[in-house]
Write a protein that holds these residues in place. Structure first.
Motif, PDB file in Angstrom:
ATOM      1  N   VAL A 108      42.452 -40.222 -63.438  1.00 55.64           N
ATOM      2  CA  VAL A 108      43.607 -41.022 -62.996  1.00 55.64           C
ATOM      3  C   VAL A 108      44.418 -40.245 -61.964  1.00 55.64           C
ATOM      4  O   VAL A 108      44.855 -40.812 -60.946  1.00 55.64           O
ATOM      5  N   LEU A 109      44.619 -38.950 -62.206  1.00 60.94           N
ATOM      6  CA  LEU A 109      45.335 -38.131 -61.227  1.00 60.94           C
ATOM      7  C   LEU A 109      44.583 -38.068 -59.901  1.00 60.94           C
ATOM      8  O   LEU A 109      45.195 -38.133 -58.820  1.00 60.94           O
ATOM      9  N   ALA A 110      43.246 -37.952 -59.981  1.00 58.10           N
ATOM     10  CA  ALA A 110      42.446 -37.944 -58.748  1.00 58.10           C
ATOM     11  C   ALA A 110      42.549 -39.274 -58.026  1.00 58.10           C
ATOM     12  O   ALA A 110      42.613 -39.329 -56.784  1.00 58.10           O
ATOM     13  N   LEU A 111      42.573 -40.377 -58.790  1.00 54.29           N
ATOM     14  CA  LEU A 111      42.718 -41.691 -58.176  1.00 54.29           C
ATOM     15  C   LEU A 111      44.058 -41.827 -57.468  1.00 54.29           C
ATOM     16  O   LEU A 111      44.133 -42.382 -56.358  1.00 54.29           O
ATOM     17  N   LEU A 112      45.109 -41.318 -58.088  1.00 50.49           N
ATOM     18  CA  LEU A 112      46.417 -41.333 -57.430  1.00 50.49           C
ATOM     19  C   LEU A 112      46.381 -40.516 -56.148  1.00 50.49           C
ATOM     20  O   LEU A 112      46.985 -40.902 -55.133  1.00 50.49           O
ATOM     21  N   LEU A 113      45.670 -39.391 -56.192  1.00 51.96           N
ATOM     22  CA  LEU A 113      45.518 -38.578 -54.982  1.00 51.96           C
ATOM     23  C   LEU A 113      44.787 -39.344 -53.890  1.00 51.96           C
ATOM     24  O   LEU A 113      45.166 -39.286 -52.710  1.00 51.96           O
ATOM     25  N   PHE A 114      43.749 -40.101 -54.283  1.00 51.06           N
ATOM     26  CA  PHE A 114      43.017 -40.892 -53.307  1.00 51.06           C
ATOM     27  C   PHE A 114      43.912 -41.964 -52.688  1.00 51.06           C
ATOM     28  O   PHE A 114      43.842 -42.231 -51.475  1.00 51.06           O
ATOM     29  N   VAL A 115      44.750 -42.597 -53.517  1.00 52.31           N
ATOM     30  CA  VAL A 115      45.653 -43.634 -53.010  1.00 52.31           C
ATOM     31  C   VAL A 115      46.646 -43.042 -52.020  1.00 52.31           C
ATOM     32  O   VAL A 115      46.911 -43.621 -50.949  1.00 52.31           O
ATOM     33  N   VAL A 116      47.206 -41.864 -52.366  1.00 51.95           N
ATOM     34  CA  VAL A 116      48.140 -41.209 -51.454  1.00 51.95           C
ATOM     35  C   VAL A 116      47.443 -40.829 -50.153  1.00 51.95           C
ATOM     36  O   VAL A 116      48.000 -40.991 -49.052  1.00 51.95           O
ATOM     37  N   ALA A 117      46.207 -40.328 -50.251  1.00 54.77           N
ATOM     38  CA  ALA A 117      45.458 -39.964 -49.045  1.00 54.77           C
ATOM     39  C   ALA A 117      45.168 -41.193 -48.190  1.00 54.77           C
ATOM     40  O   ALA A 117      45.300 -41.147 -46.956  1.00 54.77           O
ATOM     41  N   ALA A 118      44.780 -42.300 -48.833  1.00 62.08           N
ATOM     42  CA  ALA A 118      44.517 -43.528 -48.073  1.00 62.08           C
ATOM     43  C   ALA A 118      45.778 -44.027 -47.391  1.00 62.08           C
ATOM     44  O   ALA A 118      45.745 -44.482 -46.233  1.00 62.08           O
ATOM     45  N   TYR A 119      46.908 -43.953 -48.098  1.00 63.37           N
ATOM     46  CA  TYR A 119      48.171 -44.381 -47.487  1.00 63.37           C
ATOM     47  C   TYR A 119      48.531 -43.483 -46.306  1.00 63.37           C
ATOM     48  O   TYR A 119      49.041 -43.953 -45.276  1.00 63.37           O
ATOM     49  N   GLY A 120      48.252 -42.170 -46.446  1.00 64.96           N
ATOM     50  CA  GLY A 120      48.519 -41.253 -45.347  1.00 64.96           C
ATOM     51  C   GLY A 120      47.671 -41.554 -44.128  1.00 64.96           C
ATOM     52  O   GLY A 120      48.138 -41.453 -42.995  1.00 64.96           O
ATOM     53  N   VAL A 121      46.415 -41.945 -44.347  1.00 69.67           N
ATOM     54  CA  VAL A 121      45.536 -42.284 -43.224  1.00 69.67           C
ATOM     55  C   VAL A 121      46.018 -43.557 -42.538  1.00 69.67           C
ATOM     56  O   VAL A 121      46.062 -43.645 -41.300  1.00 69.67           O
ATOM     57  N   ILE A 122      46.402 -44.557 -43.331  1.00 69.78           N
ATOM     58  CA  ILE A 122      46.852 -45.818 -42.748  1.00 69.78           C
ATOM     59  C   ILE A 122      48.196 -45.662 -42.049  1.00 69.78           C
ATOM     60  O   ILE A 122      48.457 -46.294 -41.014  1.00 69.78           O
ATOM     61  N   ALA A 123      49.054 -44.802 -42.588  1.00 69.30           N
ATOM     62  CA  ALA A 123      50.399 -44.647 -42.029  1.00 69.30           C
ATOM     63  C   ALA A 123      50.438 -43.756 -40.795  1.00 69.30           C
ATOM     64  O   ALA A 123      51.495 -43.643 -40.155  1.00 69.30           O
ATOM     65  N   THR A 124      49.332 -43.101 -40.456  1.00 69.10           N
ATOM     66  CA  THR A 124      49.300 -42.237 -39.274  1.00 69.10           C
ATOM     67  C   THR A 124      48.231 -42.710 -38.300  1.00 69.10           C
ATOM     68  O   THR A 124      47.211 -42.027 -38.102  1.00 69.10           O
ATOM     69  N   PRO A 125      48.427 -43.870 -37.682  1.00 70.74           N
ATOM     70  CA  PRO A 125      47.421 -44.361 -36.739  1.00 70.74           C
ATOM     71  C   PRO A 125      47.530 -43.636 -35.396  1.00 70.74           C
ATOM     72  O   PRO A 125      48.452 -42.848 -35.156  1.00 70.74           O
ATOM     73  N   THR A 126      46.590 -43.904 -34.521  1.00 68.85           N
ATOM     74  CA  THR A 126      46.621 -43.366 -33.171  1.00 68.85           C
ATOM     75  C   THR A 126      47.681 -44.108 -32.352  1.00 68.85           C
ATOM     76  O   THR A 126      48.198 -45.143 -32.791  1.00 68.85           O
ATOM     77  N   PRO A 127      48.041 -43.604 -31.162  1.00 67.31           N
ATOM     78  CA  PRO A 127      49.017 -44.328 -30.323  1.00 67.31           C
ATOM     79  C   PRO A 127      48.585 -45.756 -29.991  1.00 67.31           C
ATOM     80  O   PRO A 127      49.431 -46.609 -29.718  1.00 67.31           O
ATOM     81  N   GLU A 128      47.280 -46.016 -30.041  1.00 68.76           N
ATOM     82  CA  GLU A 128      46.799 -47.379 -29.793  1.00 68.76           C
ATOM     83  C   GLU A 128      46.886 -48.260 -31.034  1.00 68.76           C
ATOM     84  O   GLU A 128      46.514 -49.441 -30.986  1.00 68.76           O
ATOM     85  N   GLY A 129      47.360 -47.709 -32.152  1.00 72.59           N
ATOM     86  CA  GLY A 129      47.471 -48.494 -33.386  1.00 72.59           C
ATOM     87  C   GLY A 129      46.196 -48.558 -34.191  1.00 72.59           C
ATOM     88  O   GLY A 129      46.109 -49.353 -35.130  1.00 72.59           O
TER      89      GLY A 129
END
Length: 226
Positions: A108-129
């Motif tokens: 469960v802790l690893a899953l939470l880590l995966f969710v945070v990592a996925a959110y970090g990837v989505i929240a940091t797009p390139t300048p082109e979006g």
């Protein structure tokens, strides 16, 4: 009996067209399942499923001791053999539940880590979006490595518990702690042999599953094709 003692779950799905005079759509069930009034039923259902799973796991533990006794003493009385190891089965079940609940918490802790990592990837797009490939691989690879390590650790725990600790408890009547200490000493003294065993234990079930799956597919193709 060996298949039952391994705790396999097999599912067969067959689709027969034009069976029901009406169509079932998931959209019609979603408002009902998501309704606040249905939440207690959902919670009770989840608790019931968990308790049923724990009961099945306890039954499989009893069967493993009985099956091991039948192999050693060349008898087919599985039920009477299982009754000889009630105390050992209870201790083994308790220790196994502690091990698997620990893996559940870590998962469960690893899953939470995966969710945070996925959110970090989505929240940091390139300048082109668009999705940044560098951020994706930088976060995906550690998450993939953690998941692989957890799966490998769970497999090793499964093999150690069922293939090494359980025989010590069944033959010697030892407690779980003493059986684990004996297994740990043997593994430390014969590391190469045990590593080879773990590799074979990991590789043989998928190979056998592929062979049986191919045979079942051929038989199903012949029968249902005719």
């Amino acid at each position: 009996m060996a298949t039952l003692c391994e705790g396999f779950i097999v599912s067969f799905r067959f689709l027969v067209s034009s069976t029901f005079p009406f169509d079932l759509h998931a959209s019609a069930w979603k408002p009902f399942l998501h309704a606040p009034a249905f939440l207690p039923v959902t919670i009770l259902g989840a608790i019931a499923i968990f308790l049923i799973g724990v009961s099945c796991f306890y039954l499989i533990t009893r069967l493993r001791f009985g099956f091991f006794h039948s192999l050693v003493h060349q008898t087919r009385q599985i039920r009477s053999s299982a009754k000889l190891y009630l105390i050992e089965a209870d201790h083994f079940f308790t220790a196994s539940m502690i091990v698997w609940l620990t893996f559940l918490v870590v998962g469960v802790l690893a899953l939470l880590l995966f969710v945070v990592a996925a959110y970090g990837v989505i929240a940091t797009p390139t300048p082109e979006g668009k999705l940044d490939p560098g951020h994706f691989f930088f976060l995906f690879l550690p998450c993939f490595a953690i998941a692989l390590v957890l799966l490998l650790a769970a497999f090793i725990a499964q093999v150690v518990l069922n293939d090494f600790v359980l025989p010590h408890m069944a033959i010697e009547g030892a407690s779980f702690r003493k059986a684990w200490e004996a297994v740990r000493v043997r593994i430390a003294a014969n590391k190469d042999t045990f590593i080879s065993f773990f590799i074979l234990r990991l590789a043989m079930p998928p190979i056998a599953g592929l062979a049986l799956g191919f045979a079942a597919w051929v038989v199903g193709l012949i029968v249902f094709g005719i």
